[in-house]
Design an enzyme around this catalytic site. Structure first.
Site, mmCIF file in Angstrom:
data_model
loop_
_atom_site.group_PDB
_atom_site.id
_atom_site.type_symbol
_atom_site.label_atom_id
_atom_site.label_comp_id
_atom_site.label_asym_id
_atom_site.label_seq_id
_atom_site.Cartn_x
_atom_site.Cartn_y
_atom_site.Cartn_z
ATOM 1 N N HIS A 11 1.860 -5.266 9.809
ATOM 2 C CA HIS A 11 3.014 -5.372 10.721
ATOM 3 C C HIS A 11 3.627 -6.777 10.733
ATOM 4 O O HIS A 11 4.759 -6.944 11.207
ATOM 5 C CB HIS A 11 2.608 -5.003 12.149
ATOM 6 C CG HIS A 11 2.203 -3.576 12.328
ATOM 7 N ND1 HIS A 11 3.025 -2.523 11.964
ATOM 8 C CD2 HIS A 11 1.065 -3.012 12.822
ATOM 9 C CE1 HIS A 11 2.396 -1.378 12.233
ATOM 10 N NE2 HIS A 11 1.217 -1.639 12.736
ATOM 11 N N ASP A 71 -2.224 3.467 6.307
ATOM 12 C CA ASP A 71 -2.421 3.320 7.753
ATOM 13 C C ASP A 71 -1.514 4.308 8.487
ATOM 14 O O ASP A 71 -0.430 4.649 8.003
ATOM 15 C CB ASP A 71 -2.069 1.882 8.149
ATOM 16 C CG ASP A 71 -2.462 1.543 9.570
ATOM 17 O OD1 ASP A 71 -3.531 0.936 9.753
ATOM 18 O OD2 ASP A 71 -1.693 1.880 10.492
ATOM 19 N N HIS A 77 0.210 3.858 11.019
ATOM 20 C CA HIS A 77 1.446 3.197 11.461
ATOM 21 C C HIS A 77 2.249 2.722 10.250
ATOM 22 O O HIS A 77 1.667 2.348 9.225
ATOM 23 C CB HIS A 77 1.110 1.997 12.348
ATOM 24 C CG HIS A 77 0.281 2.341 13.552
ATOM 25 N ND1 HIS A 77 -1.093 2.213 13.555
ATOM 26 C CD2 HIS A 77 0.632 2.842 14.757
ATOM 27 C CE1 HIS A 77 -1.551 2.613 14.746
ATOM 28 N NE2 HIS A 77 -0.537 3.007 15.481
ATOM 29 N N ASP A 83 -6.670 4.756 10.691
ATOM 30 C CA ASP A 83 -6.328 5.282 12.017
ATOM 31 C C ASP A 83 -5.566 6.610 11.954
ATOM 32 O O ASP A 83 -5.183 7.154 12.996
ATOM 33 C CB ASP A 83 -5.565 4.239 12.851
ATOM 34 C CG ASP A 83 -4.556 3.437 12.055
ATOM 35 O OD1 ASP A 83 -4.279 3.797 10.884
ATOM 36 O OD2 ASP A 83 -4.039 2.437 12.594
HETATM 37 ZN ZN LIG Z 1 -2.427 1.311 12.232
#
Ligand SMILES: [Zn+2]
Length: 316
Positions: A124, A160, A162, A247
């Protein structure tokens, strides 16, 4: 296929009370591997800290300086999610260094594949900002380092749950890096729409596969096969980097996809095949994954997929 492990250890000095991105994550992975006869003997490599020049392959000097300054004054928060303690700057340098060591292990021919089990995560973090538990963008720094080592075309496979907004932004207009992401959508950080294909200099080299809540492991693998695999094959990468978040596992508390350890074994086996076809290797860099049991089992499953391929998930 040979696989080498690199870890900075749990980094207890980089933590905040009650925060899901915690030292126990790396400890759980290392403990799980230690209990697996076939994995505990995998070769290990100790990383060193990334230096400032490596960090600034990707990040602005202002961001690098802001992280150092926040740690030196005792810590604080970059945003509501992203903490910094007195030891966090050094921990972030070590985490980036572990990603560099993974690239070096493959580029030096010491291993076909390398896996960095380190934290804090990175995908991120943008060129100028820490966010989403991430301080420095480890996988992006690794990509630039690999290019300096002569591997010019880099494919980043972000698994991931996200979207890796930071990595996407850093390579948005760069035709030398293919970025692909399967992620739950909508979900933090809100980016990753399928229409985001890359900037004018790299149209088609940014591939987002947004997936709804509840997506199963088989559906996830189907979308990987249909959307990511052809792009990676066409790109002919000289190195594959995996932004290895776990995740998307069904047990994860931060998201609601339904992957299992078997999904990660199949994915790793596919990455192994892709690398073999391209004559390249892969370096995996830990991102998220917040259920400790699922995290340990999923990393172990990935390692077995890399070592053994799809036909033989348990050796012997
Ligand atoms: Zn994540």
């Amino acid at each position: 296929m040979s696989v080498i492990l690199i870890s900075t250890g749990p980094e207890p000095e980089h933590s905040a009370p009650g925060h899901p991105e915690r030292p126990d994550r790396v400890a759980a992975i290392l403990d799980h591997i230690a209990g697996q006869e076939d994995l505990s003997s995998l070769p290990r490599l100790d990383p060193t800290e990334a230096d400032g020049a490596a960090i600034e392959l990707v990040h602005t000097s202002a961001h690098a300086g802001a992280v150092r300054a926040m740690a030196q004054r005792g810590g604080g928060w970059f945003d509501g999610d992203t903490f910094c303690g007195p030891g966090s700057h050094a921990a972030a340098l070590r985490s980036a260094g572990a990603a560099l060591a993974a690239v070096d292990a493959v580029c030096d021919g010491r291993s076909d594949h390398a896996f960095s089990i380190s934290r804090p995560p990175g995908h991120h973090a943008t060129a100028g900002t820490a966010m989403g538990f991430c301080i420095f963008n480890n996988v992006a720094i690794a990509a630039r380092h690999a290019q300096l080592r002569g591997r010019k075309r880099i494919a980043i496979i972000d698994i991931d749950v996200h979207h890796g907004n930071g990595t996407e932004e850093i390579f948005w207009d760069d035709p030398s890096v293919l970025y692909t992401s399967l992620h739950q959508y909508p979900l933090y950080p809100g980016t990753g729409h399928a229409s985001a294909h890359g900037g004018p200099g790299a149209l088609g080299l940014n591939i987002n596969v947004p997936l709804p809540s509840g997506t199963s492991g088989d559906e996830w693998l189907d979308r990987f096969e249909g959307s990511v695999v052809p792009a990676v094959i066409a790109f002919e990468p000289e190195l594959v980097l995996v932004s290895a978040g776990f995740d998307a596992h069904a047990a994860d508390p931060l998201a609601t996809l339904q992957l299992t350890a078997s999904t990660y074994a199949a994915l790793a086996s596919r990455v192994r095949d892709l690398c073999a076809e391209a004559g390249s290797g892969s370096a995996w860099v830990l991102e998220g994954g917040y259920d400790l049991d699922a995290l340990g089992e999923s990393v172990a499953a990935s390692l077995r997929g890399l070592v053994n391929g799809g036909g033989d998930p348990t050796p012997g």
